[in-house]
Scaffold this motif. Structure first.
Motif: not given
Length: 143
Positions: A56, A58-59, A83-86, A89
């Protein structure tokens, strides 16, 4: 978040590179990659116990995302980059972020001997920081 950190069964390892001793961002790549791969090799038995390994990230930094993919190549067939780690969440992502923040604060405190005014206000002073934030975190540190 500190209560969750204290009660969840996690361990972490922190990788440190002194940017002042290394000239450029590109020069950071090899020493950091060596530290991460070294960690992954030392933990190989633990990682091999799982069918899948999820990373995990967040790039936030493109170079670090690429470095993580390079390091986890030793587990390529079992590694999934989420992908799309926030942060909202994923609680463990928040714990990792908290651990990084506390480690950075610890390093700054060791280097300068004092907290910044905002850190002082947030943590309630260096003694309170060490006792109520750093001590519980250090119990989770991989040894």
């Amino acid at each position: 978040m500190m209560v969750f950190l204290r009660t969840c069964e996690v361990e972490y390892e922190c990788f440190k590179i002194d940017k002042n001793l290394i000239g450029s961002r590109q020069a950071l790549h090899d020493p950091l990659l060596q530290q991460i791969v070294g960690f992954l090799v030392r933990q190989m038995d633990d990682f091999n116990a799982y069918d899948a390994i999820k990373v995990y990230y967040d790039n936030g930094q493109h170079e670090l995302a690429a470095l993580l993919k390079e390091a986890f190549a030793i587990y390529a067939s079992r590694t999934q980059f989420v992908k799309d780690v926030s942060p909202e969440k994923y609680k463990l992502f928040q714990v990792a972020d908290l651990a990084c923040t506390l480690e950075l604060t610890r390093l700054k405190l060791e280097e300068t001997g004092a907290l910044s005014p905002s850190e002082y206000q947030f943590f309630g002073g260096s003694k309170n920081f060490r006792k109520n934030f750093l001590k519980p975190l250090m119990r989770k540190r991989k040894t």
